[in-house]
Every structure is written in structure tokens, then in C-alpha cells.
Write a protein that holds these residues in place. Structure first.
Motif, short mmCIF file in Angstrom:
data_model
loop_
_atom_site.label_atom_id
_atom_site.label_comp_id
_atom_site.label_asym_id
_atom_site.label_seq_id
_atom_site.Cartn_x
_atom_site.Cartn_y
_atom_site.Cartn_z
N ARG A 1 0.81 -1.21 0.00
CA ARG A 1 0.00 0.00 0.00
C ARG A 1 0.85 1.27 0.00
O ARG A 1 0.51 2.23 -0.68
N THR A 2 1.93 1.30 0.74
CA THR A 2 2.78 2.49 0.74
C THR A 2 3.67 2.47 -0.49
O THR A 2 3.88 1.43 -1.11
N ARG A 3 4.24 3.62 -0.83
CA ARG A 3 5.14 3.68 -1.99
C ARG A 3 6.34 2.77 -1.79
O ARG A 3 6.75 2.05 -2.71
N ALA A 4 6.90 2.76 -0.59
CA ALA A 4 8.06 1.90 -0.32
C ALA A 4 7.70 0.44 -0.54
O ALA A 4 8.46 -0.33 -1.13
N GLU A 5 6.52 0.03 -0.07
CA GLU A 5 6.10 -1.36 -0.24
C GLU A 5 5.87 -1.69 -1.71
O GLU A 5 6.23 -2.77 -2.18
N VAL A 6 5.27 -0.76 -2.44
CA VAL A 6 5.00 -0.98 -3.87
C VAL A 6 6.30 -1.13 -4.65
O VAL A 6 6.46 -2.04 -5.48
N ARG B 1 9.34 -1.94 -3.46
CA ARG B 1 10.06 -3.15 -3.07
C ARG B 1 9.40 -4.38 -3.67
O ARG B 1 10.07 -5.31 -4.11
N ASP B 2 8.07 -4.40 -3.69
CA ASP B 2 7.35 -5.52 -4.28
C ASP B 2 7.70 -5.67 -5.76
O ASP B 2 7.97 -6.78 -6.25
N ALA B 3 7.72 -4.55 -6.49
CA ALA B 3 8.04 -4.61 -7.92
C ALA B 3 9.47 -5.07 -8.15
O ALA B 3 9.74 -5.86 -9.06
N VAL B 4 10.40 -4.59 -7.33
CA VAL B 4 11.80 -5.00 -7.49
C VAL B 4 11.93 -6.50 -7.25
O VAL B 4 12.65 -7.20 -7.97
N LEU B 5 11.23 -7.02 -6.26
CA LEU B 5 11.27 -8.46 -6.00
C LEU B 5 10.65 -9.24 -7.16
O LEU B 5 11.16 -10.31 -7.53
N ARG B 6 9.58 -8.74 -7.74
CA ARG B 6 8.96 -9.40 -8.89
C ARG B 6 9.92 -9.46 -10.07
O ARG B 6 9.88 -10.39 -10.88
N LEU B 7 10.79 -8.44 -10.17
CA LEU B 7 11.75 -8.39 -11.26
C LEU B 7 12.99 -9.25 -10.99
O LEU B 7 13.78 -9.50 -11.88
N GLY B 8 13.15 -9.67 -9.74
CA GLY B 8 14.32 -10.46 -9.40
C GLY B 8 15.46 -9.65 -8.83
O GLY B 8 16.58 -10.15 -8.70
N GLY B 9 15.22 -8.38 -8.48
CA GLY B 9 16.26 -7.55 -7.90
C GLY B 9 16.53 -7.92 -6.45
O GLY B 9 15.67 -8.47 -5.76
N ASP B 10 17.73 -7.60 -5.97
CA ASP B 10 18.15 -7.91 -4.61
C ASP B 10 18.09 -6.63 -3.78
O ASP B 10 18.95 -5.77 -3.88
N ARG C 1 -0.40 2.28 -8.68
CA ARG C 1 0.89 1.57 -8.77
C ARG C 1 1.69 2.10 -9.96
O ARG C 1 2.91 2.28 -9.87
N TRP C 2 1.02 2.32 -11.10
CA TRP C 2 1.74 2.83 -12.27
C TRP C 2 2.42 4.16 -11.95
O TRP C 2 3.59 4.36 -12.26
N ALA C 3 1.67 5.07 -11.33
CA ALA C 3 2.24 6.38 -10.99
C ALA C 3 3.43 6.24 -10.05
O ALA C 3 4.43 6.96 -10.17
N MET C 4 3.36 5.30 -9.11
CA MET C 4 4.45 5.10 -8.15
C MET C 4 5.68 4.49 -8.80
O MET C 4 6.81 4.73 -8.36
N LEU C 5 5.47 3.68 -9.84
CA LEU C 5 6.57 2.92 -10.43
C LEU C 5 7.10 3.52 -11.72
O LEU C 5 8.16 3.10 -12.19
N ALA C 6 6.41 4.48 -12.30
CA ALA C 6 6.81 5.03 -13.59
C ALA C 6 7.94 6.04 -13.48
O ALA C 6 8.50 6.46 -14.50
N VAL C 7 8.29 6.44 -12.26
CA VAL C 7 9.41 7.36 -12.04
C VAL C 7 10.41 6.67 -11.12
O VAL C 7 10.05 5.76 -10.37
N PRO C 8 11.69 7.06 -11.16
CA PRO C 8 12.69 6.44 -10.28
C PRO C 8 12.27 6.54 -8.82
O PRO C 8 11.60 7.49 -8.41
N PRO C 9 12.64 5.55 -8.00
CA PRO C 9 12.20 5.51 -6.60
C PRO C 9 12.49 6.77 -5.81
O PRO C 9 11.73 7.14 -4.93
N HIS C 10 13.60 7.46 -6.11
CA HIS C 10 13.95 8.64 -5.32
C HIS C 10 13.13 9.87 -5.72
O HIS C 10 13.18 10.90 -5.04
N GLU C 11 12.40 9.78 -6.85
CA GLU C 11 11.58 10.91 -7.29
C GLU C 11 10.17 10.81 -6.72
O GLU C 11 9.64 9.71 -6.54
N THR C 12 9.55 11.94 -6.49
CA THR C 12 8.19 11.97 -5.97
C THR C 12 7.21 11.67 -7.10
O THR C 12 7.25 12.33 -8.15
N PRO C 13 6.33 10.69 -6.93
CA PRO C 13 5.37 10.36 -7.99
C PRO C 13 4.33 11.46 -8.14
O PRO C 13 4.01 12.17 -7.18
#
Length: 330
Positions: A127-132, A134-143, A179-191
Motif C-alpha cells: 500500500r505504501t510507496r516503499a512497499e510498492v 520493493r514488491d516490484a523490485v522483487l517481482r523483477l528479481g532484484g536484490d 501503482r503505475w504512478a508510483m513505479l513510472a518514475v525512479p524511486p527517489h523521485e516523488t510520484p
């Protein structure tokens, strides 16, 4: 040849050069050869800096190592030309991707096309941006453990949160658009959130990606009404060398590389950009798929339909990697 194939081909050339004595036996073989899109102004479609770490362990200039590899790679299937640029970068001019091979690969892998086999599906409920993120990175296989930028417990949170003034974006925009708005920009940028996320036209990238997926399914339904089905083919005339066909083939061939880069850099926005590119290519290509006027369905139409079907499957898989639904109708 896909980017993943190219990476394996370069690694094979390195091993061959060592085995044949063109490079010293003590050279430290890379576990993985990183292949990237050529930067603007570069040569060809792809490039790799593999010669630099090899040169260090070989005790030779990177340019010498690169030229050894270039000679071995020049005749590889799918590579038109290899050039050495700068002090030792290998640049590749590729042949046109095989539509038949790409379609076959997508059909075999389905929604997992380009996804590393060991990557597990993500979890739901973020639900939070951090959770979204991290979830996407894990789905992609990132560490996540190797990247403090994605670890709010290390040196403070580095994932920019959704501003409090936005309120409950999941309720206001829906889970997928949020989720798209949260993930369409780099994590350090504000969606950014606005009514544009919900606009149902091609000015909205989120809509375009899902619309292109839906258009692929609509083409299949329309073709069924006309009495033909998709059938992969690569014979002359099946998928002509039109700009639209070439752009779609390139986007499909690049998809595994985009997924690998997104996972390696823990950057879901790279996948989002790739999906927009693929969607735009499919939306341009769609007008060549079905027969026009009094045309009868031909092998070319069946091959084009198979290519469009493959693109729709890859779009659905990419959205799934971001935790976003891919409806068949919009």
C-alpha cells in the motif's frame, strides 16, 4: 538474436578466445556479460564493456582484448557487424530479429517471456510507496539487500513517499493506476498524481499500455470472425520490412534486456518505459494486421497476427511484473 542471446554469445567468445590461446589462460572469466543499448551517438544497437575487466586480468590494453573478441564475434548468426570504439567498447550492429523465433519464444514462455526462471511471483497487499517499489523490485528479481536506496532501515528512507496532500491514491485512482504512478518514475523521485491518470486516450501512457494489450486481443477476436488464426512465419512477405514491423520486432527482442536491466538496477521505471515503447510500436503496427477491403486472409496476415498476439502477451506479462492487471477489453 535477442540481447540475452547476445550476452551468451559474447561469453562463449571469451571462453573460446581463452581456450584457443588468443587470451591468457589466467584471464578471469566473467560470470555474466552485461550488454546495454548503445547510447545516443554510438554505433549499432548494443554495446558491452566486457573487454575492460578482461584486460585487467590479462595484462593487455582493453582495445587489444576487444579486437580479439570482435574477430570471433563478427561471423556469429544475427550479428551484422562488430566495431571497437573508444578504448575498448564492443559495439554490435544487429540483423533484423526473426519474427518466427520471437513468436515461438513468447509462446513458450507466455507471461514469463524474458523473466529469469528463478524469479518468484510477487506478493499482494502493498500500500505504501516503499512497499510498492520493493514488491516490484522483487517481482523483477532484484536484490533489495544490496541497495540501501531501497531499504528504509538503512540510512533513512530513500524511496520518496506519496505526499500526504494526495490522500488515499488507491481509493482515488484505483490500485492499478496508483501503482503505475508510483513505479513510472525512479524511486527517489516523488510520484505525480492527477486526473490525467484516468484519462482514456493515448495522451496517457498508462492507458496506452493497457489499451495496446486490449487491441491485441481485439485483433485476435476480429481475425476469428474472418476465419483465420495467428501462425508464426518468417518467409518473405509474411512480416514485411516496414518501419512499423521492424519497430515492433526490435521492441520485443529488447524486452528481456529491459527486464534484466530493471532487475539489476532495482529500477521498475525501466520496465514501465519499455512497456510504453512496446505499446506504441504495437499501436502503429496494428493497422497492417487484418485484411483490408476485399483482401483475403493470407500467410502474411496470419504472421502479422501472431506477432501482434506475442506483443500483447508480453505487455500483459510486463504489467504483471509491476503488479498491474492487463484487461482484455477496455
Amino acid at each position: 538474436m535477442t540481447p540475452a542471446d547476445l550476452s551468451r554469445t559474447v561469453a562463449h567468445a571469451v571462453r573460446g578466445a581463452v581456450g584457443d590461446g588468443e587470451l591468457p589462460a589466467g584471464v578471469e572469466l566473467p560470470q555474466r556479460v552485461v550488454v546495454d543499448r548503445t547510447r545516443p551517438g554510438g554505433v549499432g544497437e548494443y554495446a558491452t564493456a566486457v573487454a575492460f575487466p578482461l584486460a585487467k586480468s590479462a595484462g593487455r590494453p582493453p582495445g587489444d582484448v576487444a579486437r580479439v573478441l570482435a574477430r570471433r564475434l563478427a561471423g556469429a548468426p544475427g550479428i551484422d557487424r562488430v566495431e571497437v570504439t573508444g578504448s575498448g567498447f564492443l559495439n554490435f550492429v544487429m540483423g533484423r530479429p526473426s519474427a518466427e523465433a520471437l513468436v515461438r519464444d513468447v509462446r513458450e514462455r507466455g507471461l514469463r517471456y524474458g523473466v529469469s526462471p528463478e524469479v518468484a511471483p510477487g506478493v499482494v497487499g502493498a500500500r505504501t510507496r516503499a512497499e510498492v517499489v520493493r514488491d516490484a523490485v522483487l517481482r523483477l528479481g532484484g536484490d533489495l539487500g544490496l541497495n540501501p536506496d531501497l531499504d528504509p532501515d538503512t540510512r533513512g528512507p530513500r524511496i520518496a513517499p506519496v505526499p500526504k496532500k494526495e490522500g488515499d491514491v488507491f481509493a482515488d485512482y484505483g490500485a492499478d493506476a496508483a501503482r503505475w504512478a508510483m513505479l513510472a518514475v525512479p524511486p527517489h523521485e516523488t510520484p505525480s498524481f492527477s486526473g490525467r491518470l484516468l484519462v482514456q486516450d493515448e495522451s496517457n501512457e498508462f492507458f496506452r499500455v493497457r489499451y495496446a494489450r486490449a487491441r491485441a486481443r481485439a485483433l485476435l477476436r476480429n481475425a476469428a470472425h474472418l476465419g483465420f488464426r495467428p501462425e508464426a512465419g518468417d518467409e518473405p512477405g509474411d512480416t514485411e520490412h516496414t518501419p512499423a514491423a521492424d519497430a515492433l520486432l526490435r521492441a520485443l527482442a529488447d524486452h528481456p534486456l529491459a527486464l534484466e536491466a530493471a532487475a539489476h538496477h532495482r529500477a521498475p521505471e525501466r520496465l514501465a518505459r519499455q512497456l510504453v515503447r512496446l505499446a506504441d510500436a504495437l499501436l502503429d503496427f496494428q493497422y497492417d494486421v487484418l485484411p483490408k477491403g476485399d483482401e483475403k486472409p493470407s500467410a502474411a496476415h496470419r504472421a502479422r497476427l501472431a506477432l501482434a498476439e506475442a506483443a500483447g502477451t508480453v505487455l500483459a506479462g510486463g504489467l504483471s511484473q509491476l503488479g498491474i492487471a492487463a484487461p482484455e477489453r477496455l
